[in-house]
Each structure stands twice: as C-alpha cells, then as structure tokens.
Design a protein around this motif. Sequence first.
Motif, PDB file in Angstrom:
ATOM      1  N   HIS A   1      -6.089  -6.830   1.478  1.00  0.00           N
ATOM      2  CA  HIS A   1      -6.343  -6.458   0.535  1.00  0.00           C
ATOM      3  C   HIS A   1      -6.528  -7.815  -0.396  1.00  0.00           C
TER       4      HIS A   1
ATOM      5  N   ILE B   1       2.645   1.316  -3.873  1.00  0.00           N
ATOM      6  CA  ILE B   1       0.956   0.782  -2.643  1.00  0.00           C
ATOM      7  C   ILE B   1       0.445   1.831  -3.719  1.00  0.00           C
TER       8      ILE B   1
ATOM      9  N   ILE C   1       2.766  -7.670  -5.309  1.00  0.00           N
ATOM     10  CA  ILE C   1       3.358  -7.093  -4.498  1.00  0.00           C
ATOM     11  C   ILE C   1       4.274  -8.464  -3.289  1.00  0.00           C
TER      12      ILE C   1
ATOM     13  N   SER D   1      -0.797  -5.818   1.307  1.00  0.00           N
ATOM     14  CA  SER D   1      -1.218  -6.639   0.085  1.00  0.00           C
ATOM     15  C   SER D   1      -1.914  -7.837   0.772  1.00  0.00           C
TER      16      SER D   1
ATOM     17  N   ASP E   1      -2.046  -7.971  -6.055  1.00  0.00           N
ATOM     18  CA  ASP E   1      -1.453  -7.702  -4.483  1.00  0.00           C
ATOM     19  C   ASP E   1      -0.599  -9.615  -4.898  1.00  0.00           C
TER      20      ASP E   1
END
Lengths: 223, 227
Positions: B185, A160, B205, B182, B202
């Motif tokens: 986002h 992140i 992830i 994520s 994203d």
Amino acid sequence: MILDKSWWKYLLAVWMTVVILGAFLYAPPAKGLGETARIIFFHVPTAWLATLAFLISAVGSIQYLRTQEKKYDIWAYSAAQIGLIFAILATVTGSIWAKKIWQSYWNWDPRETSIFILLLIYAAYFALRSAIDIEEQKAKLAAVYSIIAFVTVPFFIFIIPRVYESLHPDPLINPEGEIKMDSRMLQVFINSLLSFTLLFFWMLRLKIETMKIHFKIEQSLSE
Amino acid sequence: MVKRSLSFIHKAYIVFLKDLHVEFRSRYAVNAIFLFAITTLTAISFSIGPIRLRSEILAPLLWIILFFSSMSGLAHIFVREEEQQTADTLRLLTSPNSIFLGKWLFNIILLFSLEVLIIPVFLAMMGVQVDSPGTFLLIIFIGSIGLASVATLIAAIISQASAKGALFAVLSFPISLPVLISGIHGTQLAMDGGTFKEAISDIQILFSFSIVIVTLSLLLFEFIWRK
C-alpha cells in the motif's frame, strides 16, 4: 463438577433448537440488510469461537512454555483443531452472505482477509506440528509459533480493517461503541452466542479427553 | 591475557561478524537470495515485455520478489548451524539473545544489500517513475526490517523441523502479511507521488509491527534455541 453430569447436554440441545427456530421465526429482518441478516445468528458465533479457540490455544501455549507440562500442549492443540472447524464455518457462512449482498463469494474485504489469514495460520500450525518428530520439540516449537501468530492477529483484526475501508457491517464492535440492534434480534443473538460457546466447550472437552487417552495408549505402547 | 567483559550488544556483534565470515567462505545465502531475485525479476520482465504497468501492479510485484527472495535465503542463517552441527557449540558459547540479535542483524544486512542491487534494476527494467523517492525508500527500509525480523524468527523454528524449505514460506507468510499489505500500500502511494503524511498510517503499522516482532523474538527465542 457440573460438566461431568449429562443433563446439561439435553438442555443445550433444546436451547440450540429454540435459538435456531428463533433465528428464523422470532427475530425480525434487519433494516437495510433484510432477511439475509439472519445469518448473523450463526456467522458471528462461529467467527467468535474461531477467535476464542485461537486465544485458548495461545494461552495453552504460554502455559506450556512456562511449565513444560504435557496437558497444556494438549489444550493448545485441541483448541486449534476445534478452532479450525469454526474458522471454516465462519468463512463459508460469510462467503454465502457476501454472494447475496456483494454479488461475489470472495472479494478480499478486510474481514475476509482476516479470517483467511486465521485459516492460513491454523494450517501452518498443523504443518509445523507434522514436520517435527520428537514430542517435546514439537510441543515447544508449536507453542512458540502459536504465540507469534497470536500476537500478529491484532494487526489483522483491528488495524488493517480500520486503515483500509471495509464494507463489513459490524453492529456490535463499532467505533461509537453503541449496540445498534433490534431488541428481539439481540435476544436471539445473545442466546445464540452463549449456546454456541457452550457447544464449543463441550467439543473442546471431548477432544482433550480423547487426546489424553491417545497419549496414554501411545506411552503404554512405547514402554 | 587481556580480559574483557563483553556486553550483550558486543556479543551480538561478534556473532554477526562470525556469520559474515562463514557466509563469505561459502556464499550460499548470498548466491541463493541474489540469483533468486534476479531470476524472478527477469521472468516477470520477460513475460510482461514492453508494456508499462501501473503502480497498483508494480508495487505488489516488487514486494512479491522481495518476499520470496527472503524465503529463499534468509533461513540459511539457522539451518546452516543445524546442518553443520555447529549449533551446540554456539549454544554453549553465548546467550540466546545475543545470538538472535547477531543473526537478525546479518539477515537485515543481507536483505538490504539485495535491495540495493535489485530495486534500481527493477525500477529500470519496469520503467517505473517513483514520484516521492524519500517515502518510497523509507517504506522499503522499515518493511525490510519487518520482513527480516519475521524471517529470522521463523528460520530458528524451522531449522529444527524436517521439510525446512517448504515450511519456511508456509510459516512466514501469515506472520509477515501485515508487512506485505502495508508495504504494498505504501509503496504504491509513494510511486504515485503520495506525501509522507499520506503514507504515515502504513509507516506506523510497519514500524510498530517490527518493534512487536523483535520484542517477541527476544522473549521467545530462548525457548526455540535451548534443547
């Protein structure tokens, strides 16, 4: 065993005093960050120990699931308790520094988010433990949760902050893999890291010993 | 008598069918999750009124609805087994991993069916214009799998503890945060017309997180499940 002797505890007291004095008097202020950079000697060790405690707790949990021996559960639980203290210290010191540099105590920088999540995980771990009555069940489920939480940590710590931009300075763990630190700062920093780690193991040992006594008393009471 | 050797996946499918039947008998989880989602959505829509919100606020709102709706219904899959004392029979009948997979599949299907209803209503009520619907759906799809995976695993843990309802959200939240961060986002990007390439980090992830959680679940579920 060397840790059973008491002379090293006096040595540690002297060592940490020297580190604290060195942090304020010997190390030069950092470029760009000025005097506020001195917090690195206290903030980074606490953050490192919060992570280390989390790792020890996870390893203890894995060992507990493998062997079902009570001592590993005590390891995991004690490490989590000490880790929580250091996580709070890291949050507070980081927050004070953020106020000075970023003009606010809290602004959800990815690093702040990561440490906050670590605090949440610790809190959830203790909440879970307190909600189960049977000892074996408690140890087993807490161990499972600790492992799940540990596996998700890389997502916070590594992915992140790299996907979303962070303002947090990271002079030691940077993408170029170089150490960008003044040599005198580095000396104090390394010493601080080592002495704090020793302090941590002392605290952990004390916690584990008291927990063992606690369980022995409980057992003898129930018999 | 016809003897069939049931494979691991087939057993999981049977557990899934069993849960589907039980669920349709009581409709507890379906009611909980749907009504919760609709209540939250109405509350949000009422309190906002006619104002048109930007995607920075809409995307988090959508994920908050999805997260808390999951928290209201997805734990039932394991809690029911403990409450109705059917867990021990299930323990005897089949392997832990097929039980987990069956229940995981059930939770995913439950969450998907919720989304099929709630997302169009959300988009309509809030007047959202999704500029790249493909990316939007993909993010929601993978994100839901991640969310349902975490929820199923944590549900198995809390079904054996007291104060289940409160614990479920407390334990799930830190674990499912990568999905939320994520997901929010990526959803925001998709609402603003971000391409697949822009949202790829994203998606990566979300995808890797789901894989990690499912793998971990299959490794750890036996310890949770066996007494």
